[in-house]
Design a protein around this motif. Structure first.
Motif, PDB file in Angstrom:
ATOM      1  N   GLY A  70       0.820  -1.211   0.000  1.00 50.46           N
ATOM      2  CA  GLY A  70       0.000   0.000   0.000  1.00 50.46           C
ATOM      3  C   GLY A  70       0.851   1.258   0.000  1.00 50.46           C
ATOM      4  N   MET A  71       1.932   1.264   0.802  1.00 56.67           N
ATOM      5  CA  MET A  71       2.820   2.419   0.882  1.00 56.67           C
ATOM      6  C   MET A  71       3.523   2.669  -0.454  1.00 56.67           C
ATOM      7  SD  MET A  71       6.060   2.957   3.481  1.00 56.67           S
ATOM      8  CE  MET A  71       5.115   2.245   4.834  1.00 56.67           C
ATOM      9  N   PHE A  72       4.042   1.604  -1.062  1.00 53.82           N
ATOM     10  CA  PHE A  72       4.768   1.727  -2.326  1.00 53.82           C
ATOM     11  C   PHE A  72       3.854   2.245  -3.436  1.00 53.82           C
ATOM     12  CE2 PHE A  72       6.153  -0.310  -6.351  1.00 53.82           C
ATOM     13  CZ  PHE A  72       7.388   0.330  -6.478  1.00 53.82           C
ATOM     14  N   VAL A  73       2.648   1.664  -3.540  1.00 54.28           N
ATOM     15  CA  VAL A  73       1.712   2.094  -4.585  1.00 54.28           C
ATOM     16  C   VAL A  73       1.270   3.536  -4.340  1.00 54.28           C
ATOM     17  CG1 VAL A  73      -0.504   1.637  -5.718  1.00 54.28           C
ATOM     18  CG2 VAL A  73       0.928  -0.272  -4.987  1.00 54.28           C
ATOM     19  N   ALA A  74       1.074   3.910  -3.063  1.00 55.71           N
ATOM     20  CA  ALA A  74       0.669   5.289  -2.737  1.00 55.71           C
ATOM     21  C   ALA A  74       1.743   6.291  -3.137  1.00 55.71           C
ATOM     22  CB  ALA A  74       0.378   5.407  -1.239  1.00 55.71           C
ATOM     23  N   VAL A  75       2.998   5.949  -2.915  1.00 56.52           N
ATOM     24  CA  VAL A  75       4.101   6.830  -3.329  1.00 56.52           C
ATOM     25  C   VAL A  75       4.084   7.004  -4.843  1.00 56.52           C
ATOM     26  CG1 VAL A  75       6.609   7.039  -3.484  1.00 56.52           C
ATOM     27  CG2 VAL A  75       5.561   6.342  -1.329  1.00 56.52           C
ATOM     28  N   LEU A  76       3.896   5.894  -5.583  1.00 59.59           N
ATOM     29  CA  LEU A  76       3.848   5.961  -7.043  1.00 59.59           C
ATOM     30  C   LEU A  76       2.689   6.838  -7.519  1.00 59.59           C
ATOM     31  CD1 LEU A  76       4.587   2.287  -8.231  1.00 59.59           C
ATOM     32  CD2 LEU A  76       6.112   4.270  -8.315  1.00 59.59           C
ATOM     33  N   VAL A  77       1.492   6.632  -6.940  1.00 56.26           N
ATOM     34  CA  VAL A  77       0.311   7.411  -7.335  1.00 56.26           C
ATOM     35  C   VAL A  77       0.529   8.887  -7.022  1.00 56.26           C
ATOM     36  CG1 VAL A  77      -2.145   7.818  -6.890  1.00 56.26           C
ATOM     37  CG2 VAL A  77      -1.284   5.476  -7.098  1.00 56.26           C
ATOM     38  N   THR A  78       1.100   9.185  -5.847  1.00 62.44           N
ATOM     39  CA  THR A  78       1.325  10.575  -5.441  1.00 62.44           C
ATOM     40  C   THR A  78       2.309  11.271  -6.384  1.00 62.44           C
ATOM     41  OG1 THR A  78       0.945   9.968  -3.126  1.00 62.44           O
ATOM     42  CG2 THR A  78       2.047  12.070  -3.532  1.00 62.44           C
ATOM     43  N   VAL A  79       3.405  10.591  -6.689  1.00 59.29           N
ATOM     44  CA  VAL A  79       4.420  11.170  -7.577  1.00 59.29           C
ATOM     45  C   VAL A  79       3.849  11.385  -8.976  1.00 59.29           C
ATOM     46  CG1 VAL A  79       6.642  10.736  -8.726  1.00 59.29           C
ATOM     47  CG2 VAL A  79       6.378  10.247  -6.281  1.00 59.29           C
ATOM     48  N   LEU A  80       3.117  10.382  -9.481  1.00 60.96           N
ATOM     49  CA  LEU A  80       2.553  10.480 -10.832  1.00 60.96           C
ATOM     50  C   LEU A  80       1.528  11.608 -10.929  1.00 60.96           C
ATOM     51  CD1 LEU A  80       2.264   9.334 -13.706  1.00 60.96           C
ATOM     52  CD2 LEU A  80       0.538   7.745 -12.804  1.00 60.96           C
ATOM     53  N   THR A  81       0.595  11.671  -9.982  1.00 59.11           N
ATOM     54  CA  THR A  81      -0.429  12.716 -10.027  1.00 59.11           C
ATOM     55  C   THR A  81       0.166  14.107  -9.776  1.00 59.11           C
ATOM     56  OG1 THR A  81      -0.978  12.159  -7.724  1.00 59.11           O
ATOM     57  CG2 THR A  81      -2.398  11.256  -9.441  1.00 59.11           C
ATOM     58  N   SER A  82       1.200  14.172  -8.927  1.00 62.55           N
ATOM     59  CA  SER A  82       1.873  15.464  -8.695  1.00 62.55           C
ATOM     60  C   SER A  82       2.507  15.980  -9.978  1.00 62.55           C
ATOM     61  CB  SER A  82       2.947  15.317  -7.607  1.00 62.55           C
ATOM     62  OG  SER A  82       2.380  14.974  -6.373  1.00 62.55           O
ATOM     63  N   TRP A  83       3.096  15.061 -10.742  1.00 62.32           N
ATOM     64  CA  TRP A  83       3.737  15.443 -12.010  1.00 62.32           C
ATOM     65  C   TRP A  83       2.681  15.907 -13.023  1.00 62.32           C
ATOM     66  CZ3 TRP A  83       3.583  13.685 -17.088  1.00 62.32           C
ATOM     67  CH2 TRP A  83       4.597  14.195 -17.926  1.00 62.32           C
ATOM     68  N   ILE A  84       1.520  15.243 -13.039  1.00 61.95           N
ATOM     69  CA  ILE A  84       0.465  15.587 -13.993  1.00 61.95           C
ATOM     70  C   ILE A  84      -0.076  16.999 -13.730  1.00 61.95           C
ATOM     71  CG2 ILE A  84      -1.906  15.033 -14.727  1.00 61.95           C
ATOM     72  CD1 ILE A  84      -1.167  12.061 -14.300  1.00 61.95           C
ATOM     73  N   VAL A  85      -0.214  17.364 -12.449  1.00 65.20           N
ATOM     74  CA  VAL A  85      -0.848  18.662 -12.108  1.00 65.20           C
ATOM     75  C   VAL A  85       0.193  19.722 -11.706  1.00 65.20           C
ATOM     76  CG1 VAL A  85      -2.960  17.509 -11.376  1.00 65.20           C
ATOM     77  CG2 VAL A  85      -1.210  18.030  -9.663  1.00 65.20           C
ATOM     78  N   ARG A  86       1.457  19.483 -12.046  1.00 59.70           N
ATOM     79  CA  ARG A  86       2.533  20.350 -11.551  1.00 59.70           C
ATOM     80  C   ARG A  86       2.392  21.807 -12.006  1.00 59.70           C
ATOM     81  NH1 ARG A  86       4.098  17.764 -15.979  1.00 59.70           N
ATOM     82  NH2 ARG A  86       5.536  18.729 -17.494  1.00 59.70           N
ATOM     83  N   ARG A  87       1.719  22.052 -13.117  1.00 54.41           N
ATOM     84  CA  ARG A  87       1.613  23.420 -13.645  1.00 54.41           C
ATOM     85  C   ARG A  87       0.254  24.078 -13.354  1.00 54.41           C
ATOM     86  NH1 ARG A  87       4.426  22.285 -19.574  1.00 54.41           N
ATOM     87  NH2 ARG A  87       6.537  21.838 -18.771  1.00 54.41           N
ATOM     88  N   GLN A  88      -0.570  23.394 -12.561  1.00 54.76           N
ATOM     89  CA  GLN A  88      -1.902  23.929 -12.269  1.00 54.76           C
ATOM     90  C   GLN A  88      -1.899  24.704 -10.938  1.00 54.76           C
ATOM     91  OE1 GLN A  88      -4.279  23.649 -14.543  1.00 54.76           O
ATOM     92  NE2 GLN A  88      -2.928  22.379 -15.830  1.00 54.76           N
ATOM     93  N   ARG A  89      -2.852  25.610 -10.795  1.00 52.94           N
ATOM     94  CA  ARG A  89      -2.980  26.374  -9.552  1.00 52.94           C
ATOM     95  C   ARG A  89      -3.475  25.468  -8.426  1.00 52.94           C
ATOM     96  NH1 ARG A  89      -5.993  29.591 -12.878  1.00 52.94           N
ATOM     97  NH2 ARG A  89      -7.822  29.248 -11.547  1.00 52.94           N
ATOM     98  N   PRO A  90      -2.971  25.670  -7.205  1.00 51.65           N
ATOM     99  CA  PRO A  90      -3.376  24.820  -6.073  1.00 51.65           C
ATOM    100  C   PRO A  90      -4.877  24.761  -5.849  1.00 51.65           C
ATOM    101  CG  PRO A  90      -1.467  26.122  -5.478  1.00 51.65           C
ATOM    102  CD  PRO A  90      -1.895  26.612  -6.826  1.00 51.65           C
ATOM    103  N   LEU A  91      -5.568  25.890  -5.967  1.00 54.38           N
ATOM    104  CA  LEU A  91      -7.015  25.894  -5.748  1.00 54.38           C
ATOM    105  C   LEU A  91      -7.751  25.049  -6.786  1.00 54.38           C
ATOM    106  CD1 LEU A  91      -7.777  29.600  -4.727  1.00 54.38           C
ATOM    107  CD2 LEU A  91      -7.932  27.553  -3.289  1.00 54.38           C
ATOM    108  N   LYS A  92      -7.272  25.120  -8.020  1.00 56.25           N
ATOM    109  CA  LYS A  92      -7.872  24.333  -9.092  1.00 56.25           C
ATOM    110  C   LYS A  92      -7.627  22.842  -8.860  1.00 56.25           C
ATOM    111  CE  LYS A  92      -8.178  24.193 -14.156  1.00 56.25           C
ATOM    112  NZ  LYS A  92      -7.632  24.730 -15.416  1.00 56.25           N
ATOM    113  N   VAL A  93      -6.404  22.510  -8.453  1.00 49.83           N
ATOM    114  CA  VAL A  93      -6.050  21.113  -8.159  1.00 49.83           C
ATOM    115  C   VAL A  93      -6.931  20.572  -7.039  1.00 49.83           C
ATOM    116  CG1 VAL A  93      -4.242  19.599  -7.239  1.00 49.83           C
ATOM    117  CG2 VAL A  93      -3.683  21.304  -8.990  1.00 49.83           C
ATOM    118  N   ASP A  94      -7.098  21.374  -5.983  1.00 48.76           N
ATOM    119  CA  ASP A  94      -7.923  20.947  -4.854  1.00 48.76           C
ATOM    120  C   ASP A  94      -9.363  20.694  -5.289  1.00 48.76           C
ATOM    121  OD1 ASP A  94      -8.173  20.648  -1.841  1.00 48.76           O
ATOM    122  OD2 ASP A  94      -9.683  22.198  -2.213  1.00 48.76           O
ATOM    123  N   ARG A  95      -9.888  21.555  -6.142  1.00 50.74           N
ATOM    124  CA  ARG A  95     -11.258  21.393  -6.632  1.00 50.74           C
ATOM    125  C   ARG A  95     -11.394  20.111  -7.450  1.00 50.74           C
ATOM    126  NH1 ARG A  95     -11.686  26.099  -8.412  1.00 50.74           N
ATOM    127  NH2 ARG A  95     -11.327  25.781 -10.646  1.00 50.74           N
TER     128      ARG A  95
END
Length: 257
Positions: A70-95
């Motif tokens: 679970g920890m390993f997959v969560a790290v992968l998902v977090t890194v991947l999604t962070s890279w996808i939304v790296r150029r978006q505004r935080p408020l938009k990402v949160d929404r």
């Protein structure tokens, strides 16, 4: 080697352990409590010859393996999604992730039922076979499947608020982005283990995923003291629930003599 008294005592042993840990706010595995309570009652009835040790290997191993998956997959998902939304505004990402979390929560709930509800079906099927109402070669009756899923849904609706607080607030600080990553990682892990017939703990899996999400920010973002208490409760679950199952079996024999 299994009769109605063994099944009753095993269930009561698991329920007792779950209630104690619920009061303490510790997210332990109801799956391992069920296995241990059932096993403890069977040993009290017929001795250790009642235990099929090969059947215990995977559940016991995955007490330790599932959180790391679970920890390993969560790290992968977090890194991947962070890279996808790296150029978006935080408020938009949160929404976005407030909406996506509805999907990830639904997937995690489906994975939870795919894994945990099956164990209740197994116990009910064992009771039916023991009473001669079902042959061991027959499929699980449809009413058993429906009842187990309704019970899972009812328990989820009832809520264990102390455990919810521990998982959502005390391990690490979770926002909608982190919740999405933890739930998605847990769902992927549960679907994969269910596919291979491995009875893992959803609690262990999601706890590992939450720790993984927190650790991607920084190690100090995880409250390791709380995590140690949870792991300690995990280790105690099998011997603790087994003792309750064995003790309650002797009480059941006295009452129903």
């Amino acid at each position: 080697m299994v009769d109605e008294k063994v099944i009753l005592a095993g269930l009561l042993g698991a329920i007792t352990w779950n209630l104690i840990t619920l009061i303490l706010g510790l997210p332990t595995s109801s799956s391992h409590a069920l296995i241990a309570g059932y096993g403890g009652a069977a040993v009290a009835h017929a001795g250790f010859k009642a235990i099929i040790f090969g059947g215990w290997l995977k559940p016991v191993l995955f007490i330790f393996i599932a959180p790391f998956i679970g920890m390993f997959v969560a790290v992968l998902v977090t890194v991947l999604t962070s890279w996808i939304v790296r150029r978006q505004r935080p408020l938009k990402v949160d929404r976005w992730f407030r909406r996506l979390q509805l999907v990830s929560a639904a997937l995690y709930s489906l994975g939870h039922g795919t894994n945990d509800a099956q164990k209740g079906m197994g116990i009910i099927t064992a009771a039916l076979v023991t009473d001669g109402l079902l042959k061991s070669s027959e499929v699980v009756p449809y009413w058993v499947i429906v009842c187990c899923h309704l019970a899972m849904a009812g328990g989820t609706m009832a809520g264990g608020w102390r455990i919810i607080k521990t998982m959502g607030q005390r391990i690490t600080k979770l926002n909608s982005f982190g919740g999405f990553a933890a739930e998605t990682a847990s769902a992927v892990t549960l679907f994969a283990t269910a596919k291979f017939g491995i009875p893992v703990s959803t609690t262990h899996t999601v706890t590992g995923a939450i720790v993984g999400v927190g650790a991607t920010r920084r190690l100090s973002a995880v409250r390791w003291g709380v995590t140690r208490r949870i792991v300690f409760a995990w280790v105690l679950t099998i011997p603790g629930a087994a003792l309750f199952g064995a003790g309650i079996f002797h009480l059941v024999v006295l009452v129903l003599r």
